[in-house]
Design a protein around this motif. Sequence first.
Motif, PDB file in Angstrom:
ATOM      1  N   LYS A   6     -91.791  41.714  45.490  1.00  0.00           N
ATOM      2  CA  LYS A   6     -91.433  41.844  46.908  1.00  0.00           C
ATOM      3  C   LYS A   6     -91.099  40.480  47.508  1.00  0.00           C
ATOM      4  N   LEU A   9     -87.570  39.354  46.246  1.00  0.00           N
ATOM      5  CA  LEU A   9     -86.508  40.154  46.860  1.00  0.00           C
ATOM      6  C   LEU A   9     -86.392  39.897  48.358  1.00  0.00           C
ATOM      7  N   SER A  10     -87.509  39.714  49.028  1.00  0.00           N
ATOM      8  CA  SER A  10     -87.463  39.410  50.467  1.00  0.00           C
ATOM      9  C   SER A  10     -86.742  38.089  50.715  1.00  0.00           C
ATOM     10  N   VAL A  29     -87.313  45.433  51.626  1.00  0.00           N
ATOM     11  CA  VAL A  29     -87.939  45.798  50.362  1.00  0.00           C
ATOM     12  C   VAL A  29     -89.012  46.841  50.660  1.00  0.00           C
ATOM     13  N   VAL A  43     -84.969  48.446  47.283  1.00  0.00           N
ATOM     14  CA  VAL A  43     -84.489  47.884  48.539  1.00  0.00           C
ATOM     15  C   VAL A  43     -83.860  49.014  49.346  1.00  0.00           C
TER      16      VAL A  43
END
Length: 118
Positions: A6, A9-10, A29, A43
């Motif tokens: 997370k 991806l964030s 996410v 996502v």
Amino acid sequence: MPFRSKDTLSAWLDEFAASGTGGGAVAFVADQDPVDGVDSGLVIFPLANATTSVYLAPIAVGVPDWRVTFEAQPEVTELSPDSVYDLCREISHAADLCAFLQRKSVEHMAQLAAAAQS
């Protein structure tokens, strides 16, 4: 750090948003429990001009390829021509984000491979 986390991806979503490429769309996410100790990398890409859910995810563990998934709509969507154009722009931004996440995943995996060889 795996690219499906997370935090990673964030950070990538923040980078994508800062680039202005996404047209102001706000992807996020999803909070999920890891499966077999691996984050799913899901996502969510909300659409303002459709009732369907759209999400982006890697296609398999250890593979940098991503896909956009459109879930079945709960109801019929009727749009004006202008709203169809707006929806097309949203879908184009989803495609841009998917391509961005795939590029970042390829780069991330290459960095991990280079670090493992050193």
